[in-house]
Scaffold this active site. Sequence first.
Site, PDB file in Angstrom:
ATOM      1  N   ASN A  37       0.817  -1.168  -0.048  1.00  0.00           N
ATOM      2  CA  ASN A  37       0.479  -0.181  -0.419  1.00  0.00           C
ATOM      3  C   ASN A  37       0.426   1.604   0.191  1.00  0.00           C
ATOM      4  OD1 ASN A  37      -2.592   1.291   0.077  1.00  0.00           O
ATOM      5  ND2 ASN A  37      -2.924   1.232   2.281  1.00  0.00           N
ATOM      6  N   HIS A 122     -15.643  -2.929   9.395  1.00  0.00           N
ATOM      7  CA  HIS A 122     -15.066  -1.237   9.868  1.00  0.00           C
ATOM      8  C   HIS A 122     -16.200  -0.937  10.166  1.00  0.00           C
ATOM      9  CE1 HIS A 122     -10.603  -2.028   8.800  1.00  0.00           C
ATOM     10  NE2 HIS A 122     -10.441  -3.184   8.718  1.00  0.00           N
ATOM     11  N   TYR A 160      -6.852   7.660  14.075  1.00  0.00           N
ATOM     12  CA  TYR A 160      -7.437   6.815  12.978  1.00  0.00           C
ATOM     13  C   TYR A 160      -8.499   6.560  12.160  1.00  0.00           C
ATOM     14  CZ  TYR A 160      -5.481   2.690  10.807  1.00  0.00           C
ATOM     15  OH  TYR A 160      -5.793   1.040  10.211  1.00  0.00           O
ATOM     16  N   ASP A 215      -8.817  -1.135  16.875  1.00  0.00           N
ATOM     17  CA  ASP A 215      -7.559  -1.057  16.357  1.00  0.00           C
ATOM     18  C   ASP A 215      -6.447  -0.021  16.843  1.00  0.00           C
ATOM     19  OD1 ASP A 215      -5.320  -1.223  14.814  1.00  0.00           O
ATOM     20  OD2 ASP A 215      -5.680  -2.021  13.330  1.00  0.00           O
ATOM     21  N   HIS A 217      -3.391   0.259  16.744  1.00  0.00           N
ATOM     22  CA  HIS A 217      -3.055   0.926  15.198  1.00  0.00           C
ATOM     23  C   HIS A 217      -1.671   1.454  15.871  1.00  0.00           C
ATOM     24  CE1 HIS A 217      -2.369   2.115  11.195  1.00  0.00           C
ATOM     25  NE2 HIS A 217      -2.805   1.303  11.033  1.00  0.00           N
ATOM     26  N   GLU A 241      -5.935  -4.855  18.776  1.00  0.00           N
ATOM     27  CA  GLU A 241      -5.400  -5.042  17.570  1.00  0.00           C
ATOM     28  C   GLU A 241      -4.023  -3.835  17.966  1.00  0.00           C
ATOM     29  OE1 GLU A 241      -7.192  -4.960  13.642  1.00  0.00           O
ATOM     30  OE2 GLU A 241      -5.359  -4.229  12.771  1.00  0.00           O
ATOM     31  N   GLU A 267       0.355  -7.096  10.967  1.00  0.00           N
ATOM     32  CA  GLU A 267      -0.236  -7.070   9.915  1.00  0.00           C
ATOM     33  C   GLU A 267       1.393  -6.324   9.269  1.00  0.00           C
ATOM     34  OE1 GLU A 267      -3.476  -4.157  10.355  1.00  0.00           O
ATOM     35  OE2 GLU A 267      -2.489  -1.834  10.536  1.00  0.00           O
ATOM     36  N   ARG A 288      -2.131 -11.526  12.030  1.00  0.00           N
ATOM     37  CA  ARG A 288      -2.102 -10.985  11.638  1.00  0.00           C
ATOM     38  C   ARG A 288      -1.545 -10.514  10.244  1.00  0.00           C
ATOM     39  NH1 ARG A 288      -5.724  -7.722  10.877  1.00  0.00           N
ATOM     40  NH2 ARG A 288      -5.429  -5.937  10.854  1.00  0.00           N
ATOM     41  N   HIS A 317      -4.560  -9.965   7.556  1.00  0.00           N
ATOM     42  CA  HIS A 317      -5.096  -8.904   7.235  1.00  0.00           C
ATOM     43  C   HIS A 317      -5.957  -9.114   6.210  1.00  0.00           C
ATOM     44  CE1 HIS A 317      -3.239  -4.361   6.377  1.00  0.00           C
ATOM     45  NE2 HIS A 317      -4.279  -3.936   7.020  1.00  0.00           N
ATOM     46  N   GLU A 344     -10.087 -10.586   8.797  1.00  0.00           N
ATOM     47  CA  GLU A 344     -10.786  -8.832   8.051  1.00  0.00           C
ATOM     48  C   GLU A 344     -10.907  -8.364   6.338  1.00  0.00           C
ATOM     49  OE1 GLU A 344      -7.707  -6.218   8.102  1.00  0.00           O
ATOM     50  OE2 GLU A 344      -8.536  -4.703   8.448  1.00  0.00           O
TER      51      GLU A 344
HETATM   52  C1  CS2 Z   1      -5.599  -1.355   9.342  1.00  0.00           C
HETATM   53  C2  CS2 Z   1      -4.656  -0.968   8.516  1.00  0.00           C
HETATM   54  O1  CS2 Z   1      -6.678  -2.929   8.728  1.00  0.00           O
HETATM   55  C3  CS2 Z   1      -5.558  -2.418   9.839  1.00  0.00           C
HETATM   56  O2  CS2 Z   1      -6.403  -3.494  10.559  1.00  0.00           O
HETATM   57  O3  CS2 Z   1      -4.383  -1.518  10.433  1.00  0.00           O
HETATM   58  O4  CS2 Z   1      -5.974  -0.854   7.290  1.00  0.00           O
HETATM   59  C4  CS2 Z   1      -3.900  -0.373   7.840  1.00  0.00           C
HETATM   60  O5  CS2 Z   1      -4.128   1.249   7.835  1.00  0.00           O
HETATM   61  C5  CS2 Z   1      -3.727  -0.713   6.170  1.00  0.00           C
HETATM   62  O6  CS2 Z   1      -3.507  -1.177   6.383  1.00  0.00           O
HETATM   63  C6  CS2 Z   1      -1.997   0.816   6.081  1.00  0.00           C
HETATM   64  O7  CS2 Z   1      -1.746   0.252   4.434  1.00  0.00           O
HETATM   65 MG    MG Z   2      -4.881  -2.693  12.171  1.00  0.00          MG
END
Ligand code: CS2
Ligand code: MG
Length: 408
Positions: A37, A122, A160, A215, A217, A241, A267, A288, A317, A344
């Site tokens: 990404n 989400h 976030y 999450d 993050h 998470e 992830e 993940r 992920h 996810e």
């Molecule tokens: C996030 C991700 O899905 C998740 O849990 O933490 O969307 C993350 O922000 C992205 O993969 C970043 O590219």
């Molecule tokens: Mg995440």
Amino acid sequence: MKIVDAKVFVGGPGKNYVTLKLVTDQGIYGLGDATLNNRETLPATYLQDYLIPVLIGMDPRNSEDIWQYFYRGAYFRRGPITMAAIGAIDMALWDIKGKLANMPLYQLFGGKSRNGAMVYAHATGSDLPALVDSVSHYVDKGYKAVRVQCGIPGMPTASYAIPDSTSDSKHYITDFSGIRPQEEIWDTDRYLRYMPGALAELRERFGPQIRLLHDVHHRLLPREAAEFSKEVEPVKLFWLEDPTPAEDQNALQLLRQHSTVPIAIGEVFNSIWDCNKLIENELIDFIRVAATYAGGITPVKRIVDLAALHHVRTGFHGAPSHSPLCMAAHAHLNAWAPNFGIQEYLVLDTPECHALFPSDHRMDQGFMYVSDAPGLGVDFDETEAARYEYEPGSHPIVRLEDGTLWNY
Ligand code: CS2
Ligand code: MG
């Protein structure tokens, strides 16, 4: 049998997917996802300049040896760019293997351990009432599990993953206004004061049955993460998470001493060496990793097997940055893995995306049902692909209020 041609495509509807197509001398082809990404051109270049010239002429059936060749054979190993490129090759080789065997991949792994794989959506809101609406939307659609992210009152910018009212929440991880990232401000104290109460209200509002995930993050220090997880314990989260930055495999020890909240991490991991201590020390409950930048199906299967020894379940992920090819690799692993946890699922569900990646993997009432087509069960339409080209984008940068750079 030989690989005779390989092509890399970068682009897609609203997202730069990096797609690899490997063609064999028997006409069978395999597809793989190398999407990293907001850094999409890098695995594409690594594939085109370094891996594909060597791959041409190899026997695609030897997927293990080819994986070792590109991993062990490279002096400079690991890292997301390398592993996304190797991951796409590995996925494409498994796709070829499945087509040769005339079997869906899950059959080659050991068959089905379940019918549908539970997924989570989400839900986001700039404030709690908006988040409640968002959760209700997914509950009404039949989802059994929802990740919940909420704006924090008084936080100078949205926290976030909170889309502004005009943007599509599924695009929030790429800002296409250019390669200079936008900046967000993070305030740990406000987050720690507000979020436990918000999560408790959601549990109260939606009852004990719905699985709630959250999450962080990578935003908390180990001690803060321990405090937070202790406080949210009564909410009975399905998982918490990335409470701390993932580089430090010891960071969760303090948290584990203070809380039984289930922890999900991985992830951003690229290999088993990023998570072996976390798994062996039983510091996490869900792993993940993604089949793309953890290097493909071959190494992810190994991580899943290690995890199973330590009661760690999968939670791959599935951000919208992964193409339907990576999600298909996960769908087959999810159908087989004895230690499956949850998936996810945010693949862009648009007619354009389905036209580019036709498949009959399907979603119903919060469960994903794997395709029975041979191989990965996803095709790639090159005529459709010609409509798209690479568009530069970025992740945001995060700072504290005084300007100190923080973790995105
Ligand atoms: C996030 C991700 O899905 C998740 O849990 O933490 O969307 C993350 O922000 C992205 O993969 C970043 O590219
Ligand atoms: Mg995440």
